[in-house]
Design a protein around this motif. Structure first.
Motif, PDB file in Angstrom:
ATOM      1  N   UNK A   1       0.812  -1.221   0.000  1.00  0.00           N
ATOM      2  CA  UNK A   1       0.000   0.000   0.000  1.00  0.00           C
ATOM      3  C   UNK A   1       0.844   1.268   0.000  1.00  0.00           C
ATOM      4  N   UNK A   2       2.135   1.153   0.261  1.00  0.00           N
ATOM      5  CA  UNK A   2       2.987   2.343   0.273  1.00  0.00           C
ATOM      6  C   UNK A   2       3.600   2.639  -1.096  1.00  0.00           C
ATOM      7  N   UNK A   3       3.432   1.750  -2.053  1.00  0.00           N
ATOM      8  CA  UNK A   3       3.955   1.951  -3.396  1.00  0.00           C
ATOM      9  C   UNK A   3       2.920   2.737  -4.203  1.00  0.00           C
ATOM     10  N   UNK A   4       3.068   4.058  -4.233  1.00  0.00           N
ATOM     11  CA  UNK A   4       2.064   4.928  -4.839  1.00  0.00           C
ATOM     12  C   UNK A   4       1.835   4.641  -6.315  1.00  0.00           C
ATOM     13  N   UNK A   5       2.911   4.478  -7.062  1.00  0.00           N
ATOM     14  CA  UNK A   5       2.773   4.236  -8.499  1.00  0.00           C
ATOM     15  C   UNK A   5       1.972   2.959  -8.750  1.00  0.00           C
ATOM     16  N   UNK A   6       2.306   1.904  -8.020  1.00  0.00           N
ATOM     17  CA  UNK A   6       1.589   0.646  -8.182  1.00  0.00           C
ATOM     18  C   UNK A   6       0.125   0.789  -7.754  1.00  0.00           C
TER      19      UNK A   6
ATOM     20  N   UNK B   1      -8.776  10.771   9.730  1.00  0.00           N
ATOM     21  CA  UNK B   1      -8.391   9.753  10.699  1.00  0.00           C
ATOM     22  C   UNK B   1      -7.229   8.951  10.128  1.00  0.00           C
ATOM     23  N   UNK B   2      -6.491   8.238  10.976  1.00  0.00           N
ATOM     24  CA  UNK B   2      -5.387   7.411  10.473  1.00  0.00           C
ATOM     25  C   UNK B   2      -5.869   6.472   9.368  1.00  0.00           C
ATOM     26  N   UNK B   3      -4.989   6.219   8.413  1.00  0.00           N
ATOM     27  CA  UNK B   3      -5.354   5.401   7.261  1.00  0.00           C
ATOM     28  C   UNK B   3      -4.165   4.565   6.805  1.00  0.00           C
ATOM     29  N   UNK B   4      -4.435   3.374   6.263  1.00  0.00           N
ATOM     30  CA  UNK B   4      -3.345   2.556   5.741  1.00  0.00           C
ATOM     31  C   UNK B   4      -2.857   3.037   4.372  1.00  0.00           C
ATOM     32  N   UNK B   5      -3.601   3.970   3.788  1.00  0.00           N
ATOM     33  CA  UNK B   5      -3.276   4.485   2.461  1.00  0.00           C
ATOM     34  C   UNK B   5      -2.882   5.948   2.592  1.00  0.00           C
ATOM     35  N   UNK B   6      -1.824   6.339   1.918  1.00  0.00           N
ATOM     36  CA  UNK B   6      -1.306   7.702   1.990  1.00  0.00           C
ATOM     37  C   UNK B   6      -2.276   8.718   1.390  1.00  0.00           C
TER      38      UNK B   6
END
Length: 102
Positions: free
Chosen positions: A35-40, A84-89
């Protein structure tokens, strides 16, 4: 602020968003998606998935949950409330905002 101005209870809303975040994390883990790979992740959100794909339903569910979480983020920000906190940027949600304008 009256309860009429705030139609949800903070704790209930935060609990639901937390559960949504957990389901996004769970599905991403099951699909081995970072989930941290924005391009993907951008590509994942706009790409059509072959209905014959082994994980079609999991992938489509994850796409829908990320989109829903993004809409919640956008609505909170638009109403002047902190997200709120999120797993996605946040950058992913900005992408969704641009995508919605088309």
């Amino acid at each position: 602020m009256s309860q009429m101005d705030k139609p949800y209870l903070d704790n209930e809303f935060e609990t639901v968003v937390h559960q949504l975040n957990q389901e996004i994390d769970r599905l991403a883990f099951a699909l081995k998606l970072d989930l941290s790979n924005h391009a993907f992740l951008h590509q994942f959100l706009i790409q059509e998935i072959d209905q014959e794909h082994d994980h079609f339903h999991k992938r489509e569910t994850l796409k829908g949950l990320i989109t829903l979480r993004g809409k919640i983020s956008i609505e909170l920000t638009a109403s002047g409330q902190p997200d709120l906190p999120s797993p996605v940027d946040e950058a992913i949600y900005q992408f969704l905002r641009v995508d919605q304008s088309n």
